[in-house]
Motif scaffolding. Structure first.
Motif, PDB file in Angstrom:
ATOM      1  N   SER A   1       0.798  -1.231   0.000  1.00  0.00           N
ATOM      2  CA  SER A   1       0.000   0.000   0.000  1.00  0.00           C
ATOM      3  C   SER A   1       0.827   1.275   0.000  1.00  0.00           C
ATOM      4  CB  SER A   1      -0.940  -0.022   1.211  1.00  0.00           C
ATOM      5  OG  SER A   1      -0.218  -0.353   2.378  1.00  0.00           O
TER       6      SER A   1
ATOM      7  N   THR B   1       0.104  -1.438  -7.543  1.00  0.00           N
ATOM      8  CA  THR B   1      -0.052  -0.933  -6.185  1.00  0.00           C
ATOM      9  C   THR B   1      -0.947  -1.875  -5.359  1.00  0.00           C
ATOM     10  OG1 THR B   1      -0.831   0.921  -4.894  1.00  0.00           O
ATOM     11  CG2 THR B   1      -1.944   0.538  -6.927  1.00  0.00           C
TER      12      THR B   1
ATOM     13  N   ASP C   1      -2.574  -4.860  -3.768  1.00  0.00           N
ATOM     14  CA  ASP C   1      -2.633  -6.211  -4.330  1.00  0.00           C
ATOM     15  C   ASP C   1      -3.171  -6.097  -5.757  1.00  0.00           C
ATOM     16  OD1 ASP C   1      -2.805  -9.340  -3.326  1.00  0.00           O
ATOM     17  OD2 ASP C   1      -4.075  -8.849  -5.043  1.00  0.00           O
TER      18      ASP C   1
ATOM     19  N   LEU D   1      -7.202  -6.189  -7.077  1.00  0.00           N
ATOM     20  CA  LEU D   1      -8.250  -5.176  -6.892  1.00  0.00           C
ATOM     21  C   LEU D   1      -7.981  -3.963  -7.759  1.00  0.00           C
ATOM     22  CD1 LEU D   1      -8.551  -5.369  -3.017  1.00  0.00           C
ATOM     23  CD2 LEU D   1     -10.315  -6.031  -4.657  1.00  0.00           C
TER      24      LEU D   1
ATOM     25  N   SER E   1      -2.976  -5.009   0.291  1.00  0.00           N
ATOM     26  CA  SER E   1      -3.882  -4.049  -0.345  1.00  0.00           C
ATOM     27  C   SER E   1      -4.040  -2.815   0.536  1.00  0.00           C
ATOM     28  CB  SER E   1      -5.241  -4.697  -0.571  1.00  0.00           C
ATOM     29  OG  SER E   1      -6.145  -3.719  -1.044  1.00  0.00           O
ATOM     30  N   SER E   2      -4.391  -1.698  -0.098  1.00  0.00           N
ATOM     31  CA  SER E   2      -4.570  -0.464   0.682  1.00  0.00           C
ATOM     32  C   SER E   2      -5.740  -0.582   1.660  1.00  0.00           C
ATOM     33  CB  SER E   2      -4.758   0.732  -0.245  1.00  0.00           C
ATOM     34  OG  SER E   2      -5.864   0.553  -1.083  1.00  0.00           O
TER      35      SER E   2
ATOM     36  N   LEU F   1     -11.179   4.490  -5.144  1.00  0.00           N
ATOM     37  CA  LEU F   1     -11.337   5.352  -6.327  1.00  0.00           C
ATOM     38  C   LEU F   1     -12.497   6.332  -6.215  1.00  0.00           C
ATOM     39  CD1 LEU F   1     -10.918   2.336  -8.752  1.00  0.00           C
ATOM     40  CD2 LEU F   1      -9.290   4.224  -8.614  1.00  0.00           C
TER      41      LEU F   1
ATOM     42  N   VAL G   1      -9.067   7.681   4.763  1.00  0.00           N
ATOM     43  CA  VAL G   1      -7.657   7.345   5.028  1.00  0.00           C
ATOM     44  C   VAL G   1      -6.852   7.717   3.794  1.00  0.00           C
ATOM     45  CG1 VAL G   1      -6.017   5.605   5.756  1.00  0.00           C
ATOM     46  CG2 VAL G   1      -8.391   5.466   6.531  1.00  0.00           C
TER      47      VAL G   1
ATOM     48  N   LYS H   1      -3.383   8.154   1.810  1.00  0.00           N
ATOM     49  CA  LYS H   1      -2.037   7.589   1.670  1.00  0.00           C
ATOM     50  C   LYS H   1      -1.649   6.677   2.842  1.00  0.00           C
ATOM     51  CE  LYS H   1       0.719   9.364  -1.553  1.00  0.00           C
ATOM     52  NZ  LYS H   1       1.902  10.014  -2.073  1.00  0.00           N
ATOM     53  N   ALA H   2      -2.491   5.687   3.093  1.00  0.00           N
ATOM     54  CA  ALA H   2      -2.229   4.710   4.156  1.00  0.00           C
ATOM     55  C   ALA H   2      -0.828   4.124   4.005  1.00  0.00           C
ATOM     56  CB  ALA H   2      -3.270   3.592   4.087  1.00  0.00           C
TER      57      ALA H   2
ATOM     58  N   ALA I   1      -7.023   8.101  -1.527  1.00  0.00           N
ATOM     59  CA  ALA I   1      -7.634   7.891  -0.214  1.00  0.00           C
ATOM     60  C   ALA I   1      -8.699   6.806  -0.321  1.00  0.00           C
ATOM     61  CB  ALA I   1      -8.279   9.183   0.273  1.00  0.00           C
ATOM     62  N   LEU I   2      -8.926   6.161   0.776  1.00  0.00           N
ATOM     63  CA  LEU I   2     -10.023   5.197   0.860  1.00  0.00           C
ATOM     64  C   LEU I   2     -11.070   5.761   1.800  1.00  0.00           C
ATOM     65  CD1 LEU I   2      -8.141   1.801   1.232  1.00  0.00           C
ATOM     66  CD2 LEU I   2      -9.454   2.579  -0.738  1.00  0.00           C
TER      67      LEU I   2
HETATM   68  N1  SAH Z   1      -4.741  -2.583  -6.140  1.00  0.00           N
HETATM   69  C1  SAH Z   1      -4.836  -1.446  -5.226  1.00  0.00           C
HETATM   70  C2  SAH Z   1      -5.989  -0.524  -5.580  1.00  0.00           C
HETATM   71  C3  SAH Z   1      -5.771   0.219  -6.881  1.00  0.00           C
HETATM   72  S1  SAH Z   1      -7.072   1.340  -7.246  1.00  0.00           S
HETATM   73  C4  SAH Z   1      -4.932  -1.971  -3.801  1.00  0.00           C
HETATM   74  O1  SAH Z   1      -5.020  -3.184  -3.571  1.00  0.00           O
HETATM   75  O2  SAH Z   1      -4.881  -1.148  -2.888  1.00  0.00           O
HETATM   76  C5  SAH Z   1      -6.416   2.855  -6.686  1.00  0.00           C
HETATM   77  C6  SAH Z   1      -7.186   3.347  -5.473  1.00  0.00           C
HETATM   78  O3  SAH Z   1      -6.764   2.617  -4.337  1.00  0.00           O
HETATM   79  C7  SAH Z   1      -6.958   4.803  -5.115  1.00  0.00           C
HETATM   80  O4  SAH Z   1      -7.822   5.644  -5.822  1.00  0.00           O
HETATM   81  C8  SAH Z   1      -7.289   4.823  -3.651  1.00  0.00           C
HETATM   82  O5  SAH Z   1      -8.673   4.817  -3.457  1.00  0.00           O
HETATM   83  C9  SAH Z   1      -6.785   3.462  -3.207  1.00  0.00           C
HETATM   84  N2  SAH Z   1      -5.414   3.494  -2.651  1.00  0.00           N
HETATM   85  C10 SAH Z   1      -4.301   2.937  -3.155  1.00  0.00           C
HETATM   86  N3  SAH Z   1      -3.262   3.100  -2.308  1.00  0.00           N
HETATM   87  C11 SAH Z   1      -3.740   3.766  -1.240  1.00  0.00           C
HETATM   88  C12 SAH Z   1      -3.193   4.203   0.010  1.00  0.00           C
HETATM   89  N4  SAH Z   1      -1.924   3.967   0.320  1.00  0.00           N
HETATM   90  N5  SAH Z   1      -4.000   4.829   0.881  1.00  0.00           N
HETATM   91  C13 SAH Z   1      -5.308   5.048   0.606  1.00  0.00           C
HETATM   92  N6  SAH Z   1      -5.888   4.662  -0.537  1.00  0.00           N
HETATM   93  C14 SAH Z   1      -5.122   4.026  -1.448  1.00  0.00           C
END
Ligand code: SAH
Length: 252
Positions: free
Chosen positions: A9, A80, A82, A85, A110-111, A163, A189, A191-192, A220-221
């Motif tokens: 993440s 990024t 996993d 997703l 995953s994030s 997203l 959250v 940039k976790a 962000a999530l």
């Molecule tokens: N495959 C990735 C997701 C890719 S889609 C995973 O498993 O995390 C991209 C979206 O993921 C971004 O728009 C955001 O919503 C989220 N994202 C990815 N990294 C992030 C992080 N470090 N902190 C918060 N949201 C994140």
């Protein structure tokens, strides 16, 4: 051989040992430059060819893989979090299948796991939620009928929106229309697991305003659900009176 590797993440030490080993060996790396931490690329050999997929089409990405394979090289496709997703890996795997090129997938953190760690939260609190819904609000990519946020909200489960940070007015409206009470706890959250990580706690009805106040528009999530609140029961698994295959429960 092509390896789809989950970068994790954000924090570079959250990649798996297997992913790190492959990055060190790679002849070529195609990385998702919009979200993958560039510090991870420091592990690559000086002669490793690096491609930022943010500037490429699917056809260009596949062409890089095909050329790497022709040279007998090891190519890492670094995604990024996993790769399973919102990684658009299915279309890449289909193209490799068509070209007769072998590949493997190496999972990553995953994030949505990084975000739970940042918020120190458990999605599956007994008595509150035993279900996690990973979804997104419909944006330029539509969601299929029946998967609208308002329909999913009816479950009152723990929910994670990918997203969607730029579409929070819409997300909030749909979540409320679908049945989450206005005071349901929520969190943004940002940039976790990155150094600039930020956790903003709010409620479903203040999601959009909280994002505005904190300047959060992307990366962000959105976490939604009562799992972010105080309520919940203790688990049966670790209850003294509960017998499992590993432990005999005591009579009260
Ligand atoms: N495959 C990735 C997701 C890719 S889609 C995973 O498993 O995390 C991209 C979206 O993921 C971004 O728009 C955001 O919503 C989220 N994202 C990815 N990294 C992030 C992080 N470090 N902190 C918060 N949201 C994140």
């Amino acid at each position: 051989m092509i390896y789809f590797v989950g970068a994790g993440s954000g924090a570079p030490d959250l990649i798996t040992l297997r992913g790190d080993r492959l990055l060190r060996q790679a002849d070529c790396v195609v990385y998702a430059g919009s979200l993958v931490n560039p510090a991870l690329l420091e592990a690559c050999r000086p002669d490793c060819a690096l491609y930022d997929s943010a500037r490429m089409t699917l056809e260009e990405i596949v062409e890089v893989m095909v050329q790497a394979e022709k040279k007998g090289g090891l190519c890492v496709r670094l995604h990024t979090g996993d790769p399973c997703l919102y990684g658009a890996i299915r279309e890449q795997m289909d193209a490799l299948d068509a070209a007769g090129i072998a590949y493997e997938v190496v999972p990553g953190v995953s994030s949505f796991c990084g975000a739970a760690a940042a918020a120190k939260a458990e999605y599956t609190v007994p008595g509150v939620s035993q279900t996690v819904i990973l979804t997104r609000v419909a944006g330029r990519t539509p969601v299929p009928a029946g998967q609208e946020l308002s329909a999913l909200a009816a479950h009152q489960a723990s929910m994670v929106l990918f997203l969607s940070a730029g579409l929070l007015e819409k997300a909030q409206q749909e979540l409320l229309a679908g049945g989450y009470p206005a005071e349901t706890p929520a969190a943004l959250v940002y940039k976790a697991t990155w150094p600039e990580e930020k956790v903003v706690r709010c409620t479903v009805s203040t999601l959009a305003a909280s994002a505005r106040e904190n300047g959060i528009e992307k990366t962000a999530l959105v976490l939604v659900g009562r799992f972010l609140g105080e309520e919940g029961e203790r688990s049966l698994l670790y209850h003294p009176a509960f017998t499992t295959g590993f432990r005999k429960g005591q009579e009260p």
